[in-house]
Write a protein that holds these residues in place. Sequence first.
Motif, PDB file in Angstrom:
ATOM      1  N   ARG A 110       0.826  -1.208   0.000  1.00 27.15           N
ATOM      2  CA  ARG A 110       0.000   0.000   0.000  1.00 27.15           C
ATOM      3  C   ARG A 110       0.860   1.258   0.000  1.00 27.15           C
ATOM      4  NH1 ARG A 110      -3.050  -1.189   5.390  1.00 27.15           N
ATOM      5  NH2 ARG A 110      -0.912  -1.858   5.777  1.00 27.15           N
ATOM      6  N   ARG A 284      -0.983   6.449  -0.674  1.00 29.27           N
ATOM      7  CA  ARG A 284      -1.546   5.219  -1.235  1.00 29.27           C
ATOM      8  C   ARG A 284      -2.117   5.456  -2.628  1.00 29.27           C
ATOM      9  NH1 ARG A 284      -5.643   1.352   2.239  1.00 29.27           N
ATOM     10  NH2 ARG A 284      -5.807  -0.359   0.748  1.00 29.27           N
ATOM     11  N   LEU A 285      -2.821   6.576  -2.821  1.00 31.39           N
ATOM     12  CA  LEU A 285      -3.412   6.850  -4.128  1.00 31.39           C
ATOM     13  C   LEU A 285      -2.346   7.253  -5.144  1.00 31.39           C
ATOM     14  CD1 LEU A 285      -5.891   6.912  -5.843  1.00 31.39           C
ATOM     15  CD2 LEU A 285      -6.451   9.182  -4.933  1.00 31.39           C
ATOM     16  N   ARG A 287       0.566   6.072  -5.281  1.00 32.37           N
ATOM     17  CA  ARG A 287       1.177   4.797  -5.689  1.00 32.37           C
ATOM     18  C   ARG A 287       0.285   4.021  -6.644  1.00 32.37           C
ATOM     19  NH1 ARG A 287       5.136   1.381  -5.037  1.00 32.37           N
ATOM     20  NH2 ARG A 287       4.783  -0.832  -4.640  1.00 32.37           N
ATOM     21  N   VAL A 288      -1.017   4.018  -6.390  1.00 28.14           N
ATOM     22  CA  VAL A 288      -1.940   3.331  -7.296  1.00 28.14           C
ATOM     23  C   VAL A 288      -1.842   3.922  -8.700  1.00 28.14           C
ATOM     24  CG1 VAL A 288      -4.380   3.024  -7.856  1.00 28.14           C
ATOM     25  CG2 VAL A 288      -3.571   2.542  -5.542  1.00 28.14           C
ATOM     26  N   ARG A 291       1.851   3.299 -10.245  1.00 29.24           N
ATOM     27  CA  ARG A 291       2.372   1.931 -10.248  1.00 29.24           C
ATOM     28  C   ARG A 291       1.392   0.901 -10.800  1.00 29.24           C
ATOM     29  NH1 ARG A 291       7.366  -0.811  -8.736  1.00 29.24           N
ATOM     30  NH2 ARG A 291       6.796  -2.978  -9.092  1.00 29.24           N
ATOM     31  N   PHE A 292       0.125   1.067 -10.477  1.00 30.97           N
ATOM     32  CA  PHE A 292      -0.814  -0.015 -10.747  1.00 30.97           C
ATOM     33  C   PHE A 292      -1.808   0.249 -11.869  1.00 30.97           C
ATOM     34  CE2 PHE A 292       0.475  -0.827  -6.272  1.00 30.97           C
ATOM     35  CZ  PHE A 292       1.112  -2.032  -6.505  1.00 30.97           C
ATOM     36  N   ILE A 293      -1.801   1.446 -12.460  1.00 32.49           N
ATOM     37  CA  ILE A 293      -2.621   1.658 -13.648  1.00 32.49           C
ATOM     38  C   ILE A 293      -1.800   1.220 -14.857  1.00 32.49           C
ATOM     39  CG2 ILE A 293      -3.713   3.349 -15.155  1.00 32.49           C
ATOM     40  CD1 ILE A 293      -4.536   4.919 -12.724  1.00 32.49           C
TER      41      ILE A 293
END
Length: 296
Positions: A110, A284-285, A287-288, A291-293
Amino acid sequence: MRNVPIALCAIALCSIVSPATAHAQARKVYISVDMEGISGVNSDNQTSAAGAEYGRARRLMVEDANAAIRGAFDGGATEVVVNDSHGSQRNLLPEDLDPRVRLISHSFKRHGMMEGLDSTYDAVMFVGYHAKAGSPRGVFAHTGSGVLRDLQINGVSLGEGGMNALFARWYGVPVVLVTGDDVAVEEQKTTVPNVRGVIVKRAINSRAVELRPLLEARREIQEAAKAAVAAARKAPPERLARYTVRMEMRDQTIPEVAAAFREIRLVNPTTVEFTRESMPDAYRLIRVIYRFINTD
């Protein structure tokens, strides 16, 4: 009590005082370790698992980490946690690390480079850090996964070190040491003025670098870590009313996807903005988004 021997009274007094005293002197230390700013690392083929010299770079990374760990314990640390903070975040092999530490591994976190940090820690160290995206000089200068052109929090442009320092301040834990090239160290001092810095190499430009002797650099890391931990003093948590984040990307694809979430505003085709009430939530947002899109 007047008939109790004086020696027994002294023992009883010690049993009352010692736990509190031990707690006051405890030093729980958190070390976030990246790779680009590690001693001896100077090429793209070292920083990726697919690179021909990645295995060599892993060894260099663990040696800098171990130097900081030794220094932390020399400075009075009673507990040290290391967070592998580069790429896949599975670079540090537990069998090569100082056996006294615990290791946080893998990238599905996270809070990424700061996963696991909370108010129980007494000090934070950044080992192997690099300059932020857009720096005209600085070895491997980038922010996050490399898709960012700029990251601003409450109007201030920050790199990974600056963002991570804000995260540590939320919990009142001081950042006491940073190691990396000269650009990274000076950049960190703009966000943490009193931080100790160890310059392990001098950036000539974004790729060329003048490397210090490895043993000399690691000796200085150990000495600086010892002094930093011994002098660490916690402060009250620094918690702002809100954290407004603006992320400028290198292309339009990630902003287009991110703007599908109601709370994320599209500022222009390559830039998004959002606000959170806590730094951990903002982190946390961030990083999303970077990293995760996946837009491949």
